[in-house]
Design a protein around this motif. Structure first.
Motif, PDB file in Angstrom:
ATOM      1  N   ILE A  12       0.835  -1.202   0.000  1.00 17.92           N
ATOM      2  CA  ILE A  12       0.000   0.000   0.000  1.00 17.92           C
ATOM      3  C   ILE A  12       0.871   1.254   0.000  1.00 17.92           C
ATOM      4  O   ILE A  12       0.575   2.229  -0.703  1.00 17.92           O
ATOM      5  CB  ILE A  12      -0.970  -0.023   1.199  1.00 17.92           C
ATOM      6  N   LEU A  13       1.960   1.240   0.761  1.00 17.06           N
ATOM      7  CA  LEU A  13       2.868   2.400   0.777  1.00 17.06           C
ATOM      8  C   LEU A  13       3.523   2.609  -0.591  1.00 17.06           C
ATOM      9  O   LEU A  13       3.642   3.746  -1.062  1.00 17.06           O
ATOM     10  CB  LEU A  13       3.930   2.216   1.854  1.00 17.06           C
ATOM     11  N   ILE A  14       3.948   1.533  -1.225  1.00 17.87           N
ATOM     12  CA  ILE A  14       4.540   1.636  -2.565  1.00 17.87           C
ATOM     13  C   ILE A  14       3.509   2.173  -3.549  1.00 17.87           C
ATOM     14  O   ILE A  14       3.807   3.048  -4.375  1.00 17.87           O
ATOM     15  CB  ILE A  14       5.082   0.268  -3.019  1.00 17.87           C
ATOM     16  N   THR A  15       2.281   1.672  -3.455  1.00 14.31           N
ATOM     17  CA  THR A  15       1.217   2.119  -4.345  1.00 14.31           C
ATOM     18  C   THR A  15       0.896   3.593  -4.124  1.00 14.31           C
ATOM     19  O   THR A  15       0.660   4.335  -5.081  1.00 14.31           O
ATOM     20  CB  THR A  15      -0.041   1.265  -4.133  1.00 14.31           C
ATOM     21  N   ALA A  16       0.889   4.031  -2.868  1.00 18.05           N
ATOM     22  CA  ALA A  16       0.628   5.441  -2.583  1.00 18.05           C
ATOM     23  C   ALA A  16       1.715   6.315  -3.198  1.00 18.05           C
ATOM     24  O   ALA A  16       1.423   7.372  -3.774  1.00 18.05           O
ATOM     25  CB  ALA A  16       0.544   5.661  -1.077  1.00 18.05           C
ATOM     26  N   LEU A  17       2.957   5.884  -3.095  1.00 16.29           N
ATOM     27  CA  LEU A  17       4.057   6.637  -3.691  1.00 16.29           C
ATOM     28  C   LEU A  17       3.909   6.719  -5.214  1.00 16.29           C
ATOM     29  O   LEU A  17       4.056   7.792  -5.805  1.00 16.29           O
ATOM     30  CB  LEU A  17       5.396   5.995  -3.323  1.00 16.29           C
ATOM     31  N   VAL A  18       3.582   5.601  -5.844  1.00 17.88           N
ATOM     32  CA  VAL A  18       3.388   5.592  -7.296  1.00 17.88           C
ATOM     33  C   VAL A  18       2.210   6.486  -7.678  1.00 17.88           C
ATOM     34  O   VAL A  18       2.271   7.230  -8.663  1.00 17.88           O
ATOM     35  CB  VAL A  18       3.181   4.146  -7.811  1.00 17.88           C
ATOM     36  N   GLY A  19       1.127   6.435  -6.904  1.00 20.12           N
ATOM     37  CA  GLY A  19      -0.037   7.272  -7.184  1.00 20.12           C
ATOM     38  C   GLY A  19       0.272   8.753  -7.076  1.00 20.12           C
ATOM     39  O   GLY A  19      -0.166   9.550  -7.917  1.00 20.12           O
ATOM     40  N   VAL A  20       1.034   9.138  -6.058  1.00 18.71           N
ATOM     41  CA  VAL A  20       1.402  10.551  -5.895  1.00 18.71           C
ATOM     42  C   VAL A  20       2.286  11.006  -7.044  1.00 18.71           C
ATOM     43  O   VAL A  20       2.071  12.081  -7.615  1.00 18.71           O
ATOM     44  CB  VAL A  20       2.098  10.766  -4.534  1.00 18.71           C
ATOM     45  N   VAL A  29      -2.906  15.755 -18.650  1.00 21.11           N
ATOM     46  CA  VAL A  29      -3.696  15.096 -17.613  1.00 21.11           C
ATOM     47  C   VAL A  29      -4.264  13.790 -18.159  1.00 21.11           C
ATOM     48  O   VAL A  29      -4.857  13.752 -19.240  1.00 21.11           O
ATOM     49  CB  VAL A  29      -4.828  16.028 -17.133  1.00 21.11           C
ATOM     50  N   LEU A  30      -4.057  12.721 -17.413  1.00 21.32           N
ATOM     51  CA  LEU A  30      -4.525  11.402 -17.832  1.00 21.32           C
ATOM     52  C   LEU A  30      -5.967  11.181 -17.380  1.00 21.32           C
ATOM     53  O   LEU A  30      -6.402  11.742 -16.377  1.00 21.32           O
ATOM     54  CB  LEU A  30      -3.636  10.327 -17.210  1.00 21.32           C
ATOM     55  N   PRO A  31      -6.718  10.348 -18.102  1.00 20.56           N
ATOM     56  CA  PRO A  31      -8.081  10.031 -17.670  1.00 20.56           C
ATOM     57  C   PRO A  31      -8.070   9.327 -16.308  1.00 20.56           C
ATOM     58  O   PRO A  31      -7.139   8.580 -15.986  1.00 20.56           O
ATOM     59  CB  PRO A  31      -8.591   9.085 -18.754  1.00 20.56           C
ATOM     60  N   ARG A  32      -9.101   9.590 -15.502  1.00 19.82           N
ATOM     61  CA  ARG A  32      -9.163   8.999 -14.163  1.00 19.82           C
ATOM     62  C   ARG A  32      -9.152   7.478 -14.203  1.00 19.82           C
ATOM     63  O   ARG A  32      -8.555   6.848 -13.337  1.00 19.82           O
ATOM     64  CB  ARG A  32     -10.420   9.456 -13.438  1.00 19.82           C
ATOM     65  N   LEU A  33      -9.805   6.885 -15.180  1.00 17.67           N
ATOM     66  CA  LEU A  33      -9.842   5.430 -15.276  1.00 17.67           C
ATOM     67  C   LEU A  33      -8.435   4.861 -15.431  1.00 17.67           C
ATOM     68  O   LEU A  33      -8.081   3.865 -14.793  1.00 17.67           O
ATOM     69  CB  LEU A  33     -10.723   4.989 -16.444  1.00 17.67           C
ATOM     70  N   TYR A  34      -7.621   5.500 -16.248  1.00 17.34           N
ATOM     71  CA  TYR A  34      -6.249   5.051 -16.437  1.00 17.34           C
ATOM     72  C   TYR A  34      -5.472   5.118 -15.127  1.00 17.34           C
ATOM     73  O   TYR A  34      -4.725   4.203 -14.784  1.00 17.34           O
ATOM     74  CB  TYR A  34      -5.559   5.915 -17.499  1.00 17.34           C
ATOM     75  N   TRP A  36      -6.702   5.023 -12.016  1.00 15.57           N
ATOM     76  CA  TRP A  36      -7.201   4.000 -11.087  1.00 15.57           C
ATOM     77  C   TRP A  36      -6.735   2.597 -11.479  1.00 15.57           C
ATOM     78  O   TRP A  36      -6.368   1.800 -10.623  1.00 15.57           O
ATOM     79  CB  TRP A  36      -8.720   4.044 -10.994  1.00 15.57           C
ATOM     80  N   VAL A  37      -6.746   2.293 -12.766  1.00 16.66           N
ATOM     81  CA  VAL A  37      -6.268   0.981 -13.217  1.00 16.66           C
ATOM     82  C   VAL A  37      -4.790   0.823 -12.891  1.00 16.66           C
ATOM     83  O   VAL A  37      -4.342  -0.251 -12.444  1.00 16.66           O
ATOM     84  CB  VAL A  37      -6.537   0.795 -14.729  1.00 16.66           C
ATOM     85  N   THR A  38      -4.019   1.882 -13.076  1.00 21.99           N
ATOM     86  CA  THR A  38      -2.589   1.831 -12.761  1.00 21.99           C
ATOM     87  C   THR A  38      -2.360   1.626 -11.269  1.00 21.99           C
ATOM     88  O   THR A  38      -1.513   0.819 -10.865  1.00 21.99           O
ATOM     89  CB  THR A  38      -1.907   3.130 -13.232  1.00 21.99           C
TER      90      THR A  38
END
Length: 62
Positions: A12-20, A29-34, A36-38
């Motif tokens: 979860i921490l790694i994912t949060a870092l990637v998301g930020v 700006v990328l589409p929100r679906l892209y 969320w899928v990432t």
């Protein structure tokens, strides 16, 4: 499927870092679906890799 809490938290921490990073550095700006899928794919992949390399390796996935 047995989830190891320690590796789930690290994933979860790694994912949060990637998301930020993805949110702050995206141009254009990328589409929100892209996004969320990432994020969901990063969470699943990082947990699986951490569990196989450092955990019990028993994920229940083939």
């Amino acid at each position: 499927m047995y989830i190891e809490i320690k590796w789930a938290i690290v994933a979860i921490l790694i994912t949060a870092l990637v998301g930020v990073v993805l949110h702050r550095w995206q141009r254009p700006v990328l589409p929100r679906l892209y996004v969320w899928v990432t994020i969901i794919g990063t969470l699943a992949a990082s947990y699986y890799i951490l569990n196989v390399f450092f955990g019990s390796g028993r994920t229940g996935w083939p």
